[in-house]
Every structure is written in structure tokens, then in C-alpha cells.
Enzyme design. Sequence first.
Site, PDB file in Angstrom:
ATOM      1  N   THR A 182      41.144  46.949  36.884  1.00  0.00           N
ATOM      2  CA  THR A 182      41.379  48.288  37.649  1.00  0.00           C
ATOM      3  C   THR A 182      40.093  49.254  37.564  1.00  0.00           C
ATOM      4  O   THR A 182      39.572  48.873  36.461  1.00  0.00           O
ATOM      5  CB  THR A 182      42.778  48.909  37.552  1.00  0.00           C
ATOM      6  OG1 THR A 182      42.769  49.582  36.244  1.00  0.00           O
ATOM      7  CG2 THR A 182      43.881  48.350  37.874  1.00  0.00           C
TER       8      THR A 182
ATOM      9  N   PHE B 103      42.544  43.862  42.064  1.00  0.00           N
ATOM     10  CA  PHE B 103      42.360  42.570  42.771  1.00  0.00           C
ATOM     11  C   PHE B 103      41.008  43.117  43.692  1.00  0.00           C
ATOM     12  O   PHE B 103      41.061  42.896  44.907  1.00  0.00           O
ATOM     13  CB  PHE B 103      43.221  42.046  43.724  1.00  0.00           C
ATOM     14  CG  PHE B 103      43.008  40.636  44.031  1.00  0.00           C
ATOM     15  CD1 PHE B 103      42.895  39.739  43.013  1.00  0.00           C
ATOM     16  CD2 PHE B 103      43.179  40.115  45.296  1.00  0.00           C
ATOM     17  CE1 PHE B 103      42.504  38.242  43.533  1.00  0.00           C
ATOM     18  CE2 PHE B 103      43.055  38.629  45.636  1.00  0.00           C
ATOM     19  CZ  PHE B 103      42.645  37.879  44.670  1.00  0.00           C
TER      20      PHE B 103
ATOM     21  N   GLY C 224      27.684  43.599  32.564  1.00  0.00           N
ATOM     22  CA  GLY C 224      28.174  42.615  33.326  1.00  0.00           C
ATOM     23  C   GLY C 224      28.155  40.945  32.831  1.00  0.00           C
ATOM     24  O   GLY C 224      28.809  40.911  31.806  1.00  0.00           O
TER      25      GLY C 224
ATOM     26  N   GLU D 117      28.303  54.123  42.915  1.00  0.00           N
ATOM     27  CA  GLU D 117      29.761  54.211  42.567  1.00  0.00           C
ATOM     28  C   GLU D 117      30.535  55.219  43.349  1.00  0.00           C
ATOM     29  O   GLU D 117      29.925  56.143  44.101  1.00  0.00           O
ATOM     30  CB  GLU D 117      30.220  54.653  41.053  1.00  0.00           C
ATOM     31  CG  GLU D 117      29.671  53.920  40.011  1.00  0.00           C
ATOM     32  CD  GLU D 117      30.509  52.631  39.341  1.00  0.00           C
ATOM     33  OE1 GLU D 117      31.785  52.807  40.123  1.00  0.00           O
ATOM     34  OE2 GLU D 117      30.160  51.902  38.959  1.00  0.00           O
TER      35      GLU D 117
ATOM     36  N   LYS E 257      36.249  49.972  31.912  1.00  0.00           N
ATOM     37  CA  LYS E 257      35.813  50.714  30.638  1.00  0.00           C
ATOM     38  C   LYS E 257      36.469  52.032  30.350  1.00  0.00           C
ATOM     39  O   LYS E 257      36.210  52.274  29.113  1.00  0.00           O
ATOM     40  CB  LYS E 257      34.313  51.155  31.152  1.00  0.00           C
ATOM     41  CG  LYS E 257      33.167  50.016  31.588  1.00  0.00           C
ATOM     42  CD  LYS E 257      31.886  50.472  32.090  1.00  0.00           C
ATOM     43  CE  LYS E 257      32.216  50.878  33.513  1.00  0.00           C
ATOM     44  NZ  LYS E 257      31.379  49.983  34.499  1.00  0.00           N
TER      45      LYS E 257
ATOM     46  N   LYS F 101      29.352  52.778  28.130  1.00  0.00           N
ATOM     47  CA  LYS F 101      29.032  51.630  27.680  1.00  0.00           C
ATOM     48  C   LYS F 101      28.235  51.885  26.298  1.00  0.00           C
ATOM     49  O   LYS F 101      28.579  50.986  25.440  1.00  0.00           O
ATOM     50  CB  LYS F 101      27.750  51.020  28.532  1.00  0.00           C
ATOM     51  CG  LYS F 101      28.564  50.616  29.903  1.00  0.00           C
ATOM     52  CD  LYS F 101      27.466  50.536  30.838  1.00  0.00           C
ATOM     53  CE  LYS F 101      28.150  49.869  32.321  1.00  0.00           C
ATOM     54  NZ  LYS F 101      27.167  49.730  33.408  1.00  0.00           N
TER      55      LYS F 101
HETATM   56  N1  HSE Z   1      27.563  51.703  38.546  1.00  0.00           N
HETATM   57  C1  HSE Z   1      27.336  50.487  37.373  1.00  0.00           C
HETATM   58  C2  HSE Z   1      25.837  50.266  37.285  1.00  0.00           C
HETATM   59  C3  HSE Z   1      28.149  49.513  37.546  1.00  0.00           C
HETATM   60  O1  HSE Z   1      25.120  50.654  38.054  1.00  0.00           O
HETATM   61  O2  HSE Z   1      25.333  49.710  36.270  1.00  0.00           O
HETATM   62  C4  HSE Z   1      28.276  48.336  36.626  1.00  0.00           C
HETATM   63  O3  HSE Z   1      28.878  48.935  35.477  1.00  0.00           O
END
Ligand code: HSE
Length: 329
Positions: free
Chosen positions: A90, A8, A148, A203, A119, A218
Amino acid sequence: MRIILSGFGAVGQSLVGLLSSRAEDLYTEYALKPRIVGVFDSGGGAADPAGLDPAAITAAKRDAGTVSAGLPGGVEMIRSVDADVLVEATASNYADAEPGISHITTAMGRGMHVVSVNKGPLALAFPSLTEIAAYNNVALRFSGTVGGGTPILDYAKNSLRGERITSFAGILNGTTNYILSSMASGLSAGDALADARKRGYVEADESLDLDGIDAAAKLVILANWVMGMKVTLPDVGREGIRGVTGDDVAGAASRGRAVKLVASCKDGLKVGPEEVPLEDPLCVNGTLNAISFTSEHSGTQTIIGRGAGGTETASSILRDLLDVRQVMS
Ligand code: HSE
């Protein structure tokens, strides 16, 4: 549709807000009536088979820092609360994919469909997760893991259906793209990183961005989903942006190019800094993401959009829930 929401944070909260503000038209336009029957974060969980009050769980998180109403969360909740769908939101963990992977496999074992924006499990175990989903006859959707809110996976899989995609290359990490764009505007690498940190783009574990791990995750998801490859994170040759200097960026500019962190699927899977011509549609700036798909008959097409953000990613979960709704009917 009964939903358990795992996690959340910004995305989970945006999703609850989105589902509640759109309740009327989701029902009239799509016959979708979502009910959050369980939610948990690291502090514990709350559940109600009749559906939790979105305002109450959001207020609990704001005031107490957790949605917990004293119930156990995690696998224990997924085992004990009856639901149609698990939304797994999460944080991504690339060491062992926990706790997300246990949430997902437990839910699928109970016959729940899964929508994941986490991911980690997909990057480390995509081939086995799709097998478990097929075995249990449930849907596994993950639009929000790449791009996204920008429907990159849907574009490749659905809009280009019937085509054979031969290769693709993308800028899939907004944070490093922001840093490299700032360096192209004259900032030093250190100042560009500090600015990105100040804006909240980096991050908590900055290695995920700077060392190309997020982009590689990704790439793995795309390679499995779009190209039918059975690959995981260790299959990607990876280099981040820590070695990119101001001189590299200035040198590229003098040649009409920009240094970008490119994730590509062409003769193998690779993430690394590359010089991209300024006139190439892939050469987007700031936090934008972009990906160019090259197909056998329809040439190269580029899709561009924001690759992160709570509301944007929540909109991708909604797309996936609508897909699941179709599977359920
Ligand atoms: N840290 C990632 C980015 C967030 O900058 O794209 C989205 O996955």
C-alpha cells in the site's frame, strides 16, 4: 508459498503478472510455487485458499477499479486468511505509517513473513519492526523500498559482507533528479516540474519528492540496515529542491558540477541539494538513482540503476520472496 497481497496498484499488479508469467521456471529453478490466497485494495478484498486466478483479479481491477469480491480487506483479512507471507504494497504514509504498519504487525503476530515495498512503516519504526520480526521468528524483507529493482540494500549487506562501510551518499529520488537534470539542460524550475508531472513521475503528494521526504525515508532504511543505526525519519536533517534556482544550477555547471539532491550518511544523516562533480560516478541524470558506498578496505563503489517502476519493484519483491523461501525450508 501462500501470499496475501496488500495493495493492488502498479506494483501489486506487476507482481501478479510476474509470478504468473514466471510460474514454470520459479518452480523448476527455485522450488517456489507462489499462490495469492488473498488480495485487497481500498475497495475490499478477494480470497481463495486454493489461489486466486491472476487474470481474474487483474481484470476485476481494470473493469471495476477494485479487486474486491465483497470480502473485507486490511487487518481483518490478514487476521482471517491463513498465509505464509504478507506482501505489503500500500502507499507510503509518513504521518503515522498507517495502514501499512498495522498490516505488517498483524501479519508478524500471526507468524507470517513480511515483504514490504511500503516505506512508511520502515521509515517511522524500523527498529521496533525488526524487533517484532525477531520476537515472532519471521523474516522482514524490504529490497524494493530503496532503489526499486536495483539491489542497493542487498549489495551493501551481502556483496560487501565482512567489510565495514564507513559512509555512503546517494541520489535516491528519481523525480527530483529528473527535475534537476532538466534544469541543467536549461529548463526553468517551473517548466521542469511541469514536465515531470506530465510524465507521471511526481508523487500524488508532491511534497514527498520535492521536500526530500522520500529520499530521507530511503536514507533511514539504509542507515538501519547497512550501518546498524537505530534511527527514524525525524533523525534526518532534510532540505528539498524547492529553493534550487536556475542560477544555482548554471553556477554549478560553470564549475564543472551539477546540483543533485544527495542523501548522505557521514557524520549524521542528511538530505539536501549539493554540487557533485560531473565526473563523479554518482552524478547520474534523468530518473536514475545512484549510491556510493565507502568501505574501510575496498574503497568507494557506486551502484546505479532505475529507482522506481512497477515491473522493476515487482522484481525486488520476487528476490525477497526467494529469500523467504530459503528461511521457510
Ligand atoms: N517518487 C519516488 C522517486 C518513487 O522519484 O524515486 C520511488 O520511490
